[in-house]
Scaffold this active site. Structure first.
Site, PDB file in Angstrom:
ATOM      1  N   ARG A 106       0.861  -1.192   0.000  1.00 32.53           N
ATOM      2  CA  ARG A 106       0.000   0.000   0.000  1.00 32.53           C
ATOM      3  C   ARG A 106       0.888   1.228   0.000  1.00 32.53           C
ATOM      4  O   ARG A 106       1.739   1.374   0.895  1.00 32.53           O
ATOM      5  CB  ARG A 106      -0.938   0.038   1.211  1.00 32.53           C
ATOM      6  CG  ARG A 106      -1.606   1.399   1.383  1.00 32.53           C
ATOM      7  CD  ARG A 106      -2.653   1.457   2.477  1.00 32.53           C
ATOM      8  NE  ARG A 106      -3.869   0.776   2.070  1.00 32.53           N
ATOM      9  CZ  ARG A 106      -5.056   0.976   2.625  1.00 32.53           C
ATOM     10  NH1 ARG A 106      -5.199   1.850   3.600  1.00 32.53           N
ATOM     11  NH2 ARG A 106      -6.110   0.323   2.216  1.00 32.53           N
ATOM     12  N   HIS A 133      -7.700   0.707  -6.338  1.00 35.33           N
ATOM     13  CA  HIS A 133      -7.939   0.015  -5.051  1.00 35.33           C
ATOM     14  C   HIS A 133      -8.658  -1.310  -5.363  1.00 35.33           C
ATOM     15  O   HIS A 133      -9.807  -1.516  -4.990  1.00 35.33           O
ATOM     16  CB  HIS A 133      -8.798   0.902  -4.147  1.00 35.33           C
ATOM     17  CG  HIS A 133      -8.775   0.511  -2.697  1.00 35.33           C
ATOM     18  ND1 HIS A 133      -8.065  -0.571  -2.205  1.00 35.33           N
ATOM     19  CD2 HIS A 133      -9.398   1.067  -1.615  1.00 35.33           C
ATOM     20  CE1 HIS A 133      -8.242  -0.656  -0.905  1.00 35.33           C
ATOM     21  NE2 HIS A 133      -9.040   0.319  -0.518  1.00 35.33           N
ATOM     22  N   GLN A 136     -10.490  -3.704  -2.733  1.00 37.62           N
ATOM     23  CA  GLN A 136     -11.779  -3.137  -2.280  1.00 37.62           C
ATOM     24  C   GLN A 136     -12.896  -3.495  -3.244  1.00 37.62           C
ATOM     25  O   GLN A 136     -14.037  -3.783  -2.846  1.00 37.62           O
ATOM     26  CB  GLN A 136     -11.651  -1.618  -2.166  1.00 37.62           C
ATOM     27  CG  GLN A 136     -12.901  -0.919  -1.667  1.00 37.62           C
ATOM     28  CD  GLN A 136     -13.189  -1.221  -0.207  1.00 37.62           C
ATOM     29  OE1 GLN A 136     -12.327  -1.039   0.649  1.00 37.62           O
ATOM     30  NE2 GLN A 136     -14.403  -1.678   0.093  1.00 37.62           N
ATOM     31  N   ASP A 230     -17.263   7.843  -1.008  1.00 40.61           N
ATOM     32  CA  ASP A 230     -15.971   7.681  -0.340  1.00 40.61           C
ATOM     33  C   ASP A 230     -15.642   9.017   0.318  1.00 40.61           C
ATOM     34  O   ASP A 230     -16.312  10.025   0.064  1.00 40.61           O
ATOM     35  CB  ASP A 230     -14.896   7.290  -1.369  1.00 40.61           C
ATOM     36  CG  ASP A 230     -13.598   6.830  -0.716  1.00 40.61           C
ATOM     37  OD1 ASP A 230     -13.578   6.609   0.507  1.00 40.61           O
ATOM     38  OD2 ASP A 230     -12.592   6.706  -1.441  1.00 40.61           O
ATOM     39  N   CYS A 272     -16.443   2.376   1.486  1.00 42.06           N
ATOM     40  CA  CYS A 272     -15.296   1.492   1.773  1.00 42.06           C
ATOM     41  C   CYS A 272     -14.740   1.719   3.175  1.00 42.06           C
ATOM     42  O   CYS A 272     -14.011   0.871   3.676  1.00 42.06           O
ATOM     43  CB  CYS A 272     -14.226   1.637   0.704  1.00 42.06           C
ATOM     44  SG  CYS A 272     -13.479   3.265   0.635  1.00 42.06           S
ATOM     45  N   ARG A 317     -13.946  -7.660   2.899  1.00 41.93           N
ATOM     46  CA  ARG A 317     -12.538  -7.418   2.558  1.00 41.93           C
ATOM     47  C   ARG A 317     -11.714  -8.664   2.869  1.00 41.93           C
ATOM     48  O   ARG A 317     -10.803  -9.032   2.120  1.00 41.93           O
ATOM     49  CB  ARG A 317     -11.973  -6.236   3.367  1.00 41.93           C
ATOM     50  CG  ARG A 317     -12.608  -4.880   3.122  1.00 41.93           C
ATOM     51  CD  ARG A 317     -12.483  -4.405   1.698  1.00 41.93           C
ATOM     52  NE  ARG A 317     -11.120  -4.446   1.201  1.00 41.93           N
ATOM     53  CZ  ARG A 317     -10.143  -3.578   1.527  1.00 41.93           C
ATOM     54  NH1 ARG A 317     -10.391  -2.579   2.350  1.00 41.93           N
ATOM     55  NH2 ARG A 317      -8.925  -3.683   1.019  1.00 41.93           N
TER      56      ARG A 317
HETATM   57  N1   CP Z   1     -11.228   0.660   2.837  1.00 42.28           N
HETATM   58  C1   CP Z   1      -9.941   0.549   3.223  1.00 42.28           C
HETATM   59  O1   CP Z   1      -9.031   0.374   2.401  1.00 42.28           O
HETATM   60  O2   CP Z   1      -9.777   0.588   4.565  1.00 42.28           O
HETATM   61  P1   CP Z   1      -8.370   0.789   5.301  1.00 42.28           P
HETATM   62  O3   CP Z   1      -7.787   2.107   4.812  1.00 42.28           O
HETATM   63  O4   CP Z   1      -8.689   0.786   6.764  1.00 42.28           O
HETATM   64  O5   CP Z   1      -7.469  -0.359   4.904  1.00 42.28           O
END
Ligand code: CP
Length: 330
Positions: A106, A133, A136, A230, A272, A317
């Site tokens: 990430r 992403h 997700q 979002d 998300c 997830r």
């Molecule tokens: N939705 C998501 O990616 O959550 P986090 O940032 O907590 O990993």
């Protein structure tokens, strides 16, 4: 579907059939977990988790999914590894590829996750970049199927808010891969870039998806089965953008009026997470002091309503990330 040895970098690296196959695999793995009959397919595997940015869901999903499948993980945060500071991404990849069977990343740059895949020699999983992403999106699709009960090609999915970043772009492409009627509802300056729209259109030509990019909330949400949004300020953006962002996007907040405008009492709300729906966060309170808004991208009324499926979405997830690791590492 044989995805063994492949990396999971962005949606468009997969065919619509492969994308659907990952969702089906996640549903199967979720059912196995629920039944307490989960064969461990990743025993003896080691997976590195590189997080240059904060995370709750993605990190925990990788760790728990790996544990349930018998694998070991190592968490590397920005301050406890050399990556980016004293060692290049390519050299880090060459080292980690000697130790690990897979690497999650990430960070800001899509080029970094691509470089890791190029130089490590093992499957690399994109846990979010500024561009995409994809983990997700698998969770969102599984949740949509569970809650709408419709085949994907009969689902109307409207996304409100900032369509320029990873979630909006990925949602557009993933929905097109699944044949949905997908609408990005955002002011012109917040609509997805031409590259993302072109990728989505090319999938739509294969799947029959319908794509609408509009600034008209009423038209955009009419008939929707799913309303998504979002956060209005993405990770990595400076705090100074909050005030102008709130002004630009306040008409795109998901509230009871928007849910009613769908004309569909069974429409579901998705996010998300994390979400600014009340004043229970430091950022939420700061923005309230500056703007007087009690909630940002979604009101607490909608977030807490019977139509909200955000915590089922969060749970998914884990099941979908498990599917990615199982598909690519076994
Ligand atoms: N939705 C998501 O990616 O959550 P986090 O940032 O907590 O990993």
């Amino acid at each position: 579907m044989d995805l063994r040895g492949r990396s999971f970098l962005k949606e468009s690296d997969f065919t619509p059939a492969e994308w659907l196959g990952l969702i089906d695999l996640a549903a199967q793995l979720k059912a196995e977990t629920a039944a307490g009959q989960e064969p461990q397919r990743l025993t003896g595997k080691s997976i590195a988790l590189i997080f240059e940015k904060t995370s709750t869901r993605t990190r925990c999903a990788f760790e728990v999914a790996a544990f349930q499948q018998g694998a070991h993980t190592t968490y590397l945060d920005p301050s406890s590894s050399q990556i980016g500071h004293k060692e290049s991404v390519a050299d880090t990849a060459r080292v980690l590829g000697r130790f690990y069977d897979g690497i999650e990343f990430r960070g800001d740059l899509q080029t970094h996750v691509e470089e890791l895949a190029e130089h490590s020699g093992v499957p690399v999983f994109n846990g979010l970049t500024d561009s995409w992403h994809p983990t997700q999106m698998l969770a969102d699709a599984l949740t949509i199927r569970e809650h709408t009960g419709k085949p994907f090609n009969q689902v109307v999915h409207a996304y409100l808010g900032d369509g320029r970043f990873n979630t909006g772009r990925s949602l557009l492409v993933s929905s097109a891969m699944l044949g949905m009627d997908v609408r990005i509802v955002a002011p012109p300056a917040y609509q997805p870039d031409a590259e993302a729209v072109q990728i989505a259109q090319s999938f739509a030509a294969q799947t029959g998806a319908r794509i609408t990019i509009t600034d008209d909330v009423e038209a955009g949400v009419a008939g929707a089965d799913v309303i998504s949004t979002d956060v209005w300020v993405s990770m990595g953006e400076p705090k100074s953008v909050w005030n102008s962002r709130v002004e630009d996007l306040r008409d795109y907040q998901v509230n009871t009026r928007v849910m009613e405008l769908t004309g569909n009492p069974d429409a579901i709300f998705m996010h998300c997470l994390p979400a600014f729906h009340d004043l229970e966060t430091a950022v939420g309170r700061q923005v309230f002091e500056a703007t007087g808004m009690h909630a940002l991208e979604v009101t607490d009324e909608v977030f807490s309503s019977r139509q909200s499926v955000v915590f089922d979405q969060a749970e998914n997830r884990m099941h979908t990330i498990k599917a990615v690791m199982v598909a690519m590492l076994t």
